[in-house]
Write an enzyme that holds these catalytic residues in place. Structure first.
Site, PDB file in Angstrom:
ATOM      1  N   THR A 201       4.192   0.685  -0.354  1.00  0.00           N
ATOM      2  CA  THR A 201       4.419   0.036   0.932  1.00  0.00           C
ATOM      3  C   THR A 201       5.889  -0.340   1.045  1.00  0.00           C
ATOM      4  OG1 THR A 201       3.983  -1.930   2.275  1.00  0.00           O
ATOM      5  CG2 THR A 201       3.630  -2.160  -0.089  1.00  0.00           C
TER       6      THR A 201
ATOM      7  N   THR B 194       1.560  -2.172   5.545  1.00  0.00           N
ATOM      8  CA  THR B 194       0.602  -1.159   5.110  1.00  0.00           C
ATOM      9  C   THR B 194      -0.430  -1.745   4.153  1.00  0.00           C
ATOM     10  OG1 THR B 194       2.258   0.538   5.365  1.00  0.00           O
ATOM     11  CG2 THR B 194       0.558   1.001   3.756  1.00  0.00           C
TER      12      THR B 194
ATOM     13  N   ARG C  86       6.944   9.485  14.911  1.00  0.00           N
ATOM     14  CA  ARG C  86       7.515   9.192  13.579  1.00  0.00           C
ATOM     15  C   ARG C  86       6.383   9.104  12.548  1.00  0.00           C
ATOM     16  NH1 ARG C  86       6.647   5.086   9.494  1.00  0.00           N
ATOM     17  NH2 ARG C  86       8.567   4.785   8.348  1.00  0.00           N
ATOM     18  N   VAL C  87       6.583   9.758  11.434  1.00  0.00           N
ATOM     19  CA  VAL C  87       5.628   9.688  10.334  1.00  0.00           C
ATOM     20  C   VAL C  87       6.366   9.190   9.102  1.00  0.00           C
ATOM     21  CG1 VAL C  87       4.119  11.048   8.834  1.00  0.00           C
ATOM     22  CG2 VAL C  87       4.177  11.524  11.282  1.00  0.00           C
TER      23      VAL C  87
ATOM     24  N   ASP D 283       6.005   7.465   4.879  1.00  0.00           N
ATOM     25  CA  ASP D 283       5.608   7.931   3.546  1.00  0.00           C
ATOM     26  C   ASP D 283       4.097   7.919   3.335  1.00  0.00           C
ATOM     27  OD1 ASP D 283       5.812   5.072   3.743  1.00  0.00           O
ATOM     28  OD2 ASP D 283       5.512   4.966   1.573  1.00  0.00           O
TER      29      ASP D 283
HETATM   30  N1  ASP Z   1       5.515   2.518   4.383  1.00  0.00           N
HETATM   31  C1  ASP Z   1       5.035   2.351   5.731  1.00  0.00           C
HETATM   32  C2  ASP Z   1       5.781   3.305   6.645  1.00  0.00           C
HETATM   33  O1  ASP Z   1       6.959   3.484   6.468  1.00  0.00           O
HETATM   34  C3  ASP Z   1       5.194   0.973   6.247  1.00  0.00           C
HETATM   35  C4  ASP Z   1       4.646  -0.110   5.368  1.00  0.00           C
HETATM   36  O2  ASP Z   1       4.569   0.014   4.157  1.00  0.00           O
HETATM   37  O3  ASP Z   1       4.267  -1.159   5.883  1.00  0.00           O
HETATM   38  O4  ASP Z   1       5.188   3.806   7.569  1.00  0.00           O
END
Ligand code: ASP
Length: 288
Positions: free
Chosen positions: A207, A157, A185-186, A188
């Protein structure tokens, strides 16, 4: 009166310890330089956050925007959110398909609708109605950053937190989600309070394994710890990451407070990041 300004960027806490992230770190450093110039010119935190996150989305260097990976159904569903400190106005899109800059769509939700989070086809409709740039050639547009040289990273992210010269804080986060996530899927990232937060005290972007950040209400908990426990910024961020570790998760958090203190911590193997300190110094790297 000279108010402090500062910003922090992250390019994800999912890193392979043995891989080089020189390109990503150099890119983040350049963006921090750009942010410094924009802050010096008196630009608003929200404009700076959107501009820098959009540059990361377009770069294909991170698991966000162009660098996102397809889900198990072979579709590119992207999430993003933004929050302004002074007003606590917020906007987010979830499972958005077909747009170059999900963070720009999140800003539209914040500024042009009475809502905070819009998902799926409804998010695409509002983005289209506001002439947000669409991807014309989806087959060839995406260049998944999660599988560099055949080696995979699960998360990547991008996020930005800013304190501008007017004293306003803003947090923004954008993602392609976790690798091989299920259709629909969603995580955070588009959940205000989990992946992104900003108020008068602090701006936060997270992230990592989103399910854990949601269960920890991570981003808002940084502010709560400062408010109720009297923690300083670093203590608050560490407290949240410790909570996530206790649940069995990992990731990273960037934050800036109203005084210009910054924090960039992780409990994974590293987090691509760049920091513009209030004294004008820029630091960038994968570990710190
Ligand atoms: N936090 C993000 C998610 O779970 C993934 C990421 O931080 O790369 O969608």
């Amino acid at each position: 009166m000279n108010r402090p300004t500062a910003l922090v960027l992250h390019g994800g806490a999912g890193v392979l310890a043995e891989r080089s992230y020189e390109r990503e770190v150099a890119h983040l450093r350049d963006l921090a330089e750009e942010g410094k110039a924009l802050l010096g010119a008196g630009e608003q935190a929200v404009d700076i956050a959107v501009k820098l996150v959009r540059a990361m989305e377009e770069s294909a260097l991170y698991v966000a925007g162009r660098g996102a990976s397809p889900n198990t159904a072979g579709r590119y569903e992207l999430d993003a959110s933004i929050m302004e400190g002074p007003t606590r106005k917020a906007g987010a899109v979830a499972a958005l398909e077909g747009f170059i800059s999900p963070i720009t769509a999140a800003r539209v939700v914040m500024e042009a609708t009475p809502h905070v989070l819009i998902a799926g086809a409804g998010a695409a409709e509002i983005a289209r109605a506001h002439a947000i740039e669409e991807i014309t050639d989806p087959e060839n547009y995406y260049q998944p950053a999660a599988v560099p040289d055949g080696r995979e990273i699960a998360t990547g992210t991008v996020g930005c937190v800013v304190l501008d010269a007017h004293g306003a804080l803003c947090g923004a986060t954008s993602t392609g989600g976790t690798l091989r996530k299920r259709w629909g899927r969603v995580g955070d990232t588009p959940i205000i309070g989990s992946g992104t937060w900003a108020d008068a005290r602090v701006a936060v972007s997270c992230t990592g394994q989103g399910e854990f950040f949601m269960r920890a209400n991570a981003a808002a908990d940084v502010s709560a710890r400062m408010r109720y426990l009297g923690s300083n910024l670093d203590e608050a961020v560490k407290g949240v990451l410790d909570d996530i570790a206790e649940l069995g998760g990992d990731g990273g958090i960037i934050a800036v407070d109203s005084k210009g203190h910054v924090s960039a911590q992780y409990n994974s193997q590293g987090m691509k990041h760049a920091i513009l300190h209030a004294d004008g110094r820029i630091e960038a790297g994968m570990t710190r």
